[in-house]
Scaffold this active site. Structure first.
Site, PDB file in Angstrom:
ATOM      1  N   GLY A  14      25.607  61.392-103.251  1.00  0.00           N
ATOM      2  CA  GLY A  14      26.159  62.739-103.302  1.00  0.00           C
ATOM      3  C   GLY A  14      25.983  63.500-101.995  1.00  0.00           C
ATOM      4  O   GLY A  14      24.869  63.618-101.495  1.00  0.00           O
ATOM      5  N   GLY A  16      26.690  66.754-101.449  1.00  0.00           N
ATOM      6  CA  GLY A  16      26.712  68.203-101.648  1.00  0.00           C
ATOM      7  C   GLY A  16      25.559  68.855-100.891  1.00  0.00           C
ATOM      8  O   GLY A  16      25.015  68.275 -99.940  1.00  0.00           O
ATOM      9  N   PHE A  17      25.172  70.040-101.326  1.00  0.00           N
ATOM     10  CA  PHE A  17      24.127  70.763-100.610  1.00  0.00           C
ATOM     11  C   PHE A  17      22.790  70.020-100.641  1.00  0.00           C
ATOM     12  O   PHE A  17      22.100  69.935 -99.635  1.00  0.00           O
ATOM     13  CB  PHE A  17      23.963  72.164-101.199  1.00  0.00           C
ATOM     14  CG  PHE A  17      25.099  73.079-100.871  1.00  0.00           C
ATOM     15  CD1 PHE A  17      25.258  73.578 -99.593  1.00  0.00           C
ATOM     16  CD2 PHE A  17      26.030  73.434-101.836  1.00  0.00           C
ATOM     17  CE1 PHE A  17      26.314  74.426 -99.277  1.00  0.00           C
ATOM     18  CE2 PHE A  17      27.086  74.285-101.540  1.00  0.00           C
ATOM     19  CZ  PHE A  17      27.232  74.780-100.257  1.00  0.00           C
ATOM     20  N   GLY A  18      22.428  69.451-101.822  1.00  0.00           N
ATOM     21  CA  GLY A  18      21.151  68.745-101.938  1.00  0.00           C
ATOM     22  C   GLY A  18      21.116  67.479-101.106  1.00  0.00           C
ATOM     23  O   GLY A  18      20.181  67.245-100.325  1.00  0.00           O
ATOM     24  N   GLU A 173      34.367  86.140-109.932  1.00  0.00           N
ATOM     25  CA  GLU A 173      35.109  86.062-108.670  1.00  0.00           C
ATOM     26  C   GLU A 173      36.586  85.765-108.909  1.00  0.00           C
ATOM     27  O   GLU A 173      37.469  86.371-108.291  1.00  0.00           O
ATOM     28  CB  GLU A 173      34.489  84.980-107.772  1.00  0.00           C
ATOM     29  CG  GLU A 173      33.159  85.416-107.181  1.00  0.00           C
ATOM     30  CD  GLU A 173      32.259  84.263-106.740  1.00  0.00           C
ATOM     31  OE1 GLU A 173      31.221  84.526-106.137  1.00  0.00           O
ATOM     32  OE2 GLU A 173      32.591  83.085-107.011  1.00  0.00           O
ATOM     33  N   ASP A 302      21.966  70.295-108.906  1.00  0.00           N
ATOM     34  CA  ASP A 302      22.393  70.677-110.255  1.00  0.00           C
ATOM     35  C   ASP A 302      22.072  69.625-111.312  1.00  0.00           C
ATOM     36  O   ASP A 302      22.101  69.921-112.506  1.00  0.00           O
ATOM     37  CB  ASP A 302      23.914  70.923-110.273  1.00  0.00           C
ATOM     38  CG  ASP A 302      24.284  72.228-109.592  1.00  0.00           C
ATOM     39  OD1 ASP A 302      23.371  72.942-109.146  1.00  0.00           O
ATOM     40  OD2 ASP A 302      25.490  72.523-109.499  1.00  0.00           O
ATOM     41  N   ALA A 318      23.412  76.804-104.503  1.00  0.00           N
ATOM     42  CA  ALA A 318      23.274  76.044-103.267  1.00  0.00           C
ATOM     43  C   ALA A 318      21.877  76.137-102.637  1.00  0.00           C
ATOM     44  O   ALA A 318      21.314  75.108-102.253  1.00  0.00           O
ATOM     45  CB  ALA A 318      24.358  76.491-102.274  1.00  0.00           C
TER      46      ALA A 318
END
Lengths: 423, 423
Positions: A14, A16-18, A173, A302, A318
């Site tokens: 992954g 993503g941010f992690g 949003e 997550d 995040a």
């Protein structure tokens, strides 16, 4: 390819941010790192709703993983999909073959979930990937086109009723931006229908919007939404979604556009680990973010279910994922270097932000609570600051300034197609 | 909707350069204009190859038709598809119903054609729409990913052999940009394969590339391409294209990525008119750009076959389409105002430009011929100048400057998927 590499091999699933935070932290030539993602890009998810609402171009919030990591010579990027994990053999099953690891970091995140109503997915798309954002953008823009062609008033209004399900940050949003599009961006452009006749409904099952914030900020957010023209229904659960209507509370509303921002389920890879999961499918990790019984396998972001000392869960945002990624990378580095393991993971709350619309946002930093214009500026600076790449920061600022002054949204293009459009 | 509108009704089919030029010129409250396009945006096609090669974001070269025309109150935009034209009844058949006209301007352009080899479309995508550009971008970026995963040298090279069919402007631009991507953008980012091992072939059946230019400029363009690393094969026809190979001349090359820039066929709407067409399916219009026998029906842009006094055809480029659109609009205005019709359409050659790569282009203005850096600057200024919208001009300039200095291409994202990808 020729000799086996003697360096410890760390596999990260992954980007993503992690996963990216871990990869950056593992910048040591004595280690071999392989980052696997089924997409070729890192996505700045906090601004994904702006792609879905035509305010930003997709490439402004996505950067190729290879490009971000090109200078870190100990990292290999593989575009592939993890299909299973064999903990006993320390091996990941990728679509294109097996991959052995010494340490594994699972950071495959979450996707949207329909709480057992998978048939709703067809009518109420969620927002997790760029392709999701394009699908939502297509539906929203085409709804106004359909309204323009429709002579029957009731059927026309169904095209102008937009329902956003879920009052978390994404739902707020989306609803706020839809209201701005209907009231400010489109009105002069249609000759037969009036985009200002659009109803934007935000439906939340819980007692208030933005439940991660203090109750007074939730109340302020709701007032700001209502000022923008959004109807907010809290304490109202959606009970049915069909191709042209949605049921919530005692009400059935004719609507052709329902957007799903309500449920999140952890990546199915968590189930592969054979360890206890929480209700949302997240892995109940040890205080060191490891899989119970496997100190060499970590879960971050997550997909990890982590509780803070005060009993509250670490939020799925995040900054939390980044902190977990860095913590786990440090733990691996210490262990490889034969040093003592760090203490348990501790989440540092750097504050929470949510934007509602033009000059409207809420922010919470410990006891400091902001709303309105000031919170909006904090939100803007923080989001531009954390975007990857100088080009993207500059262009996003430019696009925001342009939208602010003109009320236009530059990415208003319909691309792709799917049968559901014609429904 | 209530009373019939007494104003003359002009229907324009197609929101490309020709249709938009006509719509702008018909800015008179005494007229009613309806512009029909199956897409919601006007596309700046001369820069489409840059979206296909990840240099620009799609929204930078596409603007919503409604937004462009929002201030022109006598224009109604319909997002719909013309399926037929009934000349006798002065009626267009749209997918969503009939539309009557007093004057009709058909400006539906051209699409790519495979000269009777429609089965090649699957393996060799062409470039006419944004979705085409995304498909090409996906294939090109994924080819390098496949090469990285492939251990067999021959199979790996097949992923690194790129064949561009057709040496016109689009083919030259695609080939030049692919060479730059392989040689400058990607090399440091792959660990197992070397993107510099990529072969970029440009195959042209005719005797030279850029046949619309003077022979000496064709020769210069070819030299500039070769300097960038493109292999140019002129006088070489492609005879077969399959999922993993392409045949041209006496050669069969293993290639997984073939791009089609060779053939253009007029929009099928031309056949609906029941009048003579040329070999490419274009309508043989009168010197006034009308359909023979129907002075109220005009054809402009790539769908019109127009010959200049010297016997040469009017080229299928944006400036020609714009001139035709304006000419036809003027002719309609004169007729409605009861004034004499203007003389026959005369194409004014404002020059031709084609870019090859970084600081390399050719330009021809009558007898003035430019190549290299100077031609490239002229190309850049002209293309930025003609882009619609301040935001787009600024961001495109910024993206070009950024790419120029960093060799990066900011839109390197893979989105969407199709079965053909997995082939």
């Amino acid at each position: 390819m020729s000799q086996p590499d003697p360096r410890p091999h760390i596999v990260i699933l992954g980007g993503g941010f992690g996963g990216m935070a871990a990869a950056h932290r593992l910048d040591d030539p004595a280690l071999r790192v392989t980052l696997v993602d089924r997409r070729n890009h890192h996505l700045f998810q906090p601004l994904l709703y702006q792609v879905a609402t035509a305010g930003l171009s997709a490439p402004s919030i996505a950067a190729p993983l290879r490009q971000i990591l090109r200078k870190q010579q100990n990292v290999t990027v593989l575009m592939d999909e993890a299909q299973g994990i064999d903990l006993a053999d320390k091996r990941v099953r990728l679509a294109q073959g097996p991959l052995d690891y010494d340490y594994l970091i699972v950071a495959t995140g979450a996707t949207h979930a329909y709480f057992g109503h998978d048939d709703w997915a067809r009518y109420a798309p969620g927002l997790k990937t760029l392709d999701d954002a394009f699908a939502i953008r297509r539906r929203v823009l085409l709804a106004f086109e359909h309204a323009e062609r429709e002579d029957d008033p009731a059927r026309r209004q169904a095209w102008l009723n937009f329902v956003v399900v879920g009052g978390g940050a994404t739902g707020v949003e989306l609803a706020g931006t839809l209201a701005e599009i209907a009231r400010h961006t489109l009105p002069r452009e249609f000759r037969r229908s009036d985009p200002r006749a659009a109803n934007i409904l935000l439906v939340e099952a819980g007692p208030r919007v933005l439940p991660a914030f203090a109750p007074e900020l939730s109340a302020k957010a709701q007032r700001q939404l209502e000022k923008l023209g959004v109807q907010v229904r809290t304490g109202t659960a959606v009970t049915a979604i069909g191709p042209d209507s949605v049921k919530f509370g005692d009400e059935t509303l004719a609507s052709r556009t329902v957007l799903w921002a309500a449920g999140v389920a952890a990546s199915p890879l968590g189930q592969q680990l054979g360890v206890p999961l929480d209700r949302a499918g997240r892995v109940l990790v040890t205080p060191e973010l490891a899989v119970p019984g496997h100190a060499e396998v970590f879960v971050v972001g997550d997909l990890a279910s982590v509780t803070r000392p005060d009993g509250k869960p670490v939020p799925g945002i995040a900054p939390a994922a980044k902190q977990m990624g860095r913590y786990v990378a440090d733990a691996i580095l210490e262990r490889i270097r034969g040093r003592a393991a760090p203490g348990p993971f501790r989440y540092r709350d750097d504050g929470t932000l949510a934007t509602i619309g033009r000059m409207a946002a809420v922010a919470q930093f410990g006891k400091v609570k902001l709303s309105g214009v000031l919170a909006w500026w904090v939100w803007l600076v923080a989001h531009v600051y954390f975007l990857i790449g100088f080009r993207n920061r500059l262009v996003v600022l430019l696009d925001w300034a342009w939208s602010y002054w003109t009320y236009q949204r530059h990415a208003r293009i319909v691309t792709g197609s799917e049968p559901a459009d014609e429904s």
